[in-house]
Design an enzyme around this catalytic site. Sequence first.
Site, PDB file in Angstrom:
ATOM      1  N   CYS A  96       0.816  -1.224   0.000  1.00 31.80           N
ATOM      2  CA  CYS A  96       0.000   0.000   0.000  1.00 31.80           C
ATOM      3  C   CYS A  96       0.846   1.269   0.000  1.00 31.80           C
ATOM      4  O   CYS A  96       0.309   2.360  -0.218  1.00 31.80           O
ATOM      5  CB  CYS A  96      -0.954  -0.013   1.174  1.00 31.80           C
ATOM      6  SG  CYS A  96      -1.973  -1.478   1.182  1.00 31.80           S
ATOM      7  N   HIS A 141      -3.076   7.192   2.060  1.00 33.05           N
ATOM      8  CA  HIS A 141      -3.531   5.876   1.605  1.00 33.05           C
ATOM      9  C   HIS A 141      -4.911   5.623   2.207  1.00 33.05           C
ATOM     10  O   HIS A 141      -5.121   5.807   3.407  1.00 33.05           O
ATOM     11  CB  HIS A 141      -2.533   4.806   2.051  1.00 33.05           C
ATOM     12  CG  HIS A 141      -3.049   3.421   1.879  1.00 33.05           C
ATOM     13  ND1 HIS A 141      -3.631   2.986   0.714  1.00 33.05           N
ATOM     14  CD2 HIS A 141      -3.095   2.365   2.738  1.00 33.05           C
ATOM     15  CE1 HIS A 141      -3.995   1.732   0.854  1.00 33.05           C
ATOM     16  NE2 HIS A 141      -3.686   1.327   2.079  1.00 33.05           N
ATOM     17  N   ASN A 144     -10.166  -0.208   0.224  1.00 34.14           N
ATOM     18  CA  ASN A 144      -8.707  -0.106   0.196  1.00 34.14           C
ATOM     19  C   ASN A 144      -8.198  -0.731  -1.101  1.00 34.14           C
ATOM     20  O   ASN A 144      -8.279  -1.946  -1.270  1.00 34.14           O
ATOM     21  CB  ASN A 144      -8.146  -0.824   1.427  1.00 34.14           C
ATOM     22  CG  ASN A 144      -6.637  -0.795   1.494  1.00 34.14           C
ATOM     23  OD1 ASN A 144      -5.969  -0.420   0.533  1.00 34.14           O
ATOM     24  ND2 ASN A 144      -6.103  -1.189   2.635  1.00 34.14           N
TER      25      ASN A 144
HETATM   26  N1  ACO Z   1     -18.306  -8.175  10.080  1.00 29.82           N
HETATM   27  C1  ACO Z   1     -18.810  -8.380  11.302  1.00 29.82           C
HETATM   28  N2  ACO Z   1     -18.048  -8.645  12.379  1.00 29.82           N
HETATM   29  C2  ACO Z   1     -16.724  -8.704  12.192  1.00 29.82           C
HETATM   30  C3  ACO Z   1     -16.135  -8.519  10.937  1.00 29.82           C
HETATM   31  C4  ACO Z   1     -16.977  -8.238   9.835  1.00 29.82           C
HETATM   32  N3  ACO Z   1     -16.513  -8.031   8.593  1.00 29.82           N
HETATM   33  N4  ACO Z   1     -14.795  -8.644  11.050  1.00 29.82           N
HETATM   34  C5  ACO Z   1     -14.565  -8.904  12.361  1.00 29.82           C
HETATM   35  N5  ACO Z   1     -15.720  -8.943  13.030  1.00 29.82           N
HETATM   36  C6  ACO Z   1     -15.911  -9.182  14.464  1.00 29.82           C
HETATM   37  C7  ACO Z   1     -14.819 -10.019  15.059  1.00 29.82           C
HETATM   38  O1  ACO Z   1     -15.085 -11.389  14.884  1.00 29.82           O
HETATM   39  C8  ACO Z   1     -14.895  -9.608  16.508  1.00 29.82           C
HETATM   40  O2  ACO Z   1     -15.951 -10.276  17.108  1.00 29.82           O
HETATM   41  P1  ACO Z   1     -15.833 -10.778  18.644  1.00 29.82           P
HETATM   42  O3  ACO Z   1     -15.652  -9.525  19.442  1.00 29.82           O
HETATM   43  O4  ACO Z   1     -17.122 -11.494  18.856  1.00 29.82           O
HETATM   44  O5  ACO Z   1     -14.621 -11.660  18.671  1.00 29.82           O
HETATM   45  C9  ACO Z   1     -15.271  -8.132  16.446  1.00 29.82           C
HETATM   46  O6  ACO Z   1     -15.834  -7.926  15.126  1.00 29.82           O
HETATM   47  C10 ACO Z   1     -14.088  -7.207  16.609  1.00 29.82           C
HETATM   48  O7  ACO Z   1     -13.028  -7.653  15.780  1.00 29.82           O
HETATM   49  P2  ACO Z   1     -11.652  -6.898  15.741  1.00 29.82           P
HETATM   50  O8  ACO Z   1     -10.731  -7.565  14.771  1.00 29.82           O
HETATM   51  O9  ACO Z   1     -11.163  -6.704  17.144  1.00 29.82           O
HETATM   52  O10 ACO Z   1     -12.122  -5.505  15.165  1.00 29.82           O
HETATM   53  P3  ACO Z   1     -11.354  -4.151  15.127  1.00 29.82           P
HETATM   54  O11 ACO Z   1     -12.082  -3.146  15.900  1.00 29.82           O
HETATM   55  O12 ACO Z   1      -9.884  -4.314  15.381  1.00 29.82           O
HETATM   56  O13 ACO Z   1     -11.522  -3.754  13.618  1.00 29.82           O
HETATM   57  C11 ACO Z   1     -10.268  -3.664  11.582  1.00 29.82           C
HETATM   58  C12 ACO Z   1     -10.946  -4.563  12.598  1.00 29.82           C
HETATM   59  C13 ACO Z   1     -11.307  -2.804  10.895  1.00 29.82           C
HETATM   60  C14 ACO Z   1      -9.598  -4.551  10.536  1.00 29.82           C
HETATM   61  C15 ACO Z   1      -9.240  -2.774  12.312  1.00 29.82           C
HETATM   62  O14 ACO Z   1      -8.363  -3.548  13.093  1.00 29.82           O
HETATM   63  C16 ACO Z   1      -8.448  -1.952  11.367  1.00 29.82           C
HETATM   64  O15 ACO Z   1      -8.947  -1.046  10.772  1.00 29.82           O
HETATM   65  N6  ACO Z   1      -7.137  -2.256  11.242  1.00 29.82           N
HETATM   66  C17 ACO Z   1      -6.328  -1.619  10.274  1.00 29.82           C
HETATM   67  C18 ACO Z   1      -6.393  -2.465   9.071  1.00 29.82           C
HETATM   68  C19 ACO Z   1      -6.016  -1.730   7.873  1.00 29.82           C
HETATM   69  O16 ACO Z   1      -6.338  -0.571   7.692  1.00 29.82           O
HETATM   70  N7  ACO Z   1      -5.304  -2.435   7.009  1.00 29.82           N
HETATM   71  C20 ACO Z   1      -4.871  -1.944   5.834  1.00 29.82           C
HETATM   72  C21 ACO Z   1      -3.699  -1.003   6.023  1.00 29.82           C
HETATM   73  S1  ACO Z   1      -2.297  -1.499   5.226  1.00 29.82           S
HETATM   74  C22 ACO Z   1      -2.842  -1.857   3.740  1.00 29.82           C
HETATM   75  O17 ACO Z   1      -3.537  -1.050   3.200  1.00 29.82           O
HETATM   76  C23 ACO Z   1      -2.551  -3.160   3.152  1.00 29.82           C
END
Ligand code: ACO
Length: 325
Positions: free
Chosen positions: A119, A252, A282
């Site tokens: 990215c 990004h 993304n």
């Molecule tokens: N739909 C519904 N529920 C979901 C989903 C979904 N798509 N995905 C996860 N969940 C659930 C999980 O199972 C979990 O449930 P639980 O509490 O019962 O176990 C709950 O939601 C929370 O999951 P987390 O992984 O803790 O969620 P978080 O708040 O961390 O959000 C996210 C996840 C959006 C991926 C976040 O961590 C994030 O934004 N990280 C940065 C990722 C990113 O931007 N990556 C790209 C950057 S680098 C590049 O571009 C390659």
Amino acid sequence: MRRYSRITGTGSYLPPRRLTNDDLAADLASRGIETSDAWITERTGIRARHFAAPEVASSDLALEASRAALEAAGVAPQQIDLIIVATSTPDMVFPSTACILQDKLGANGCPAFDVQAVCSGFVYALAVADAMIQAGTASRALVVGSEVFSRILDFDDRTTCVLFGDGAGAVVLQASDTPGILATDLHADGRHVGILCVPGNVSGGRVLGDPLLKMDGQAVFKLAVGVLEKAARATLEKAGRTDADIDLLIPHQANLRIMQSTARKLKLPAEKLFVTVDQHGNTSAASIPLALDAAVRGGRARPGDTLLLEGVGGGFTWGAVLLDL
Ligand code: ACO
């Protein structure tokens, strides 16, 4: 007289198939995977993404974006003397997507190569093209970010497959007596390879390992917000500018919360943060040039404006480019 590089045209392309969160949730439900528009929107800011048809490759998306950028710059493909494509979803193992794009454009002869920084790829590619123009080894570069990330998504993993989309963006970067690009700042920290990767490989004619995207979302989130502020400040310092000089931040487009956090750290008001992640998801290396083109064509980025472009992604890689449009 010092030689600079300047963006003289932008272009972008999105494949026509658009899926809203509800569309994707319905597709995933048929596989027994549960998600919702509310979850995706609240955690990421994403509302829709585009997916390319199976026969469409990164070079096809790149071609459309490049044609638009060349037209905006008033430059013919044959006048281009450097092509750099940032992609993590190349058409083939080799040759590079840049060589395939070069042939499709009819720009044969100039150097053409891919940059692999996930990215951060577009920021890396722009910094390399800027350095080559400053050094006098190129005068009219085509710099492209293009991805078909839908090909490497695990649609059984709801924590990642809802985040990404396909698309391409391109700029024409030309030698100039005035900047243009004011400063660049690139970094990588290979200790974090495992937090965001596609660990598979091709060996002996077979795919070895898992060829689908793996991400530790929370680890990525924490690293991203820290390094983006540092890279922004480094470019400002190199260019002798301050936060207040930034007219538009084009980061990004991974996640709205990461982008808002960066803008807050730079004390930028909400209107100086340009957001397309809601409509594109993304798109990895394509996200910055896609957003830049939307900002230019939508009148949000005007000639003379100071723009800060920032990338962060797998590797772990990150970087920034500060420029006057
Ligand atoms: N739909 C519904 N529920 C979901 C989903 C979904 N798509 N995905 C996860 N969940 C659930 C999980 O199972 C979990 O449930 P639980 O509490 O019962 O176990 C709950 O939601 C929370 O999951 P987390 O992984 O803790 O969620 P978080 O708040 O961390 O959000 C996210 C996840 C959006 C991926 C976040 O961590 C994030 O934004 N990280 C940065 C990722 C990113 O931007 N990556 C790209 C950057 S680098 C590049 O571009 C390659």
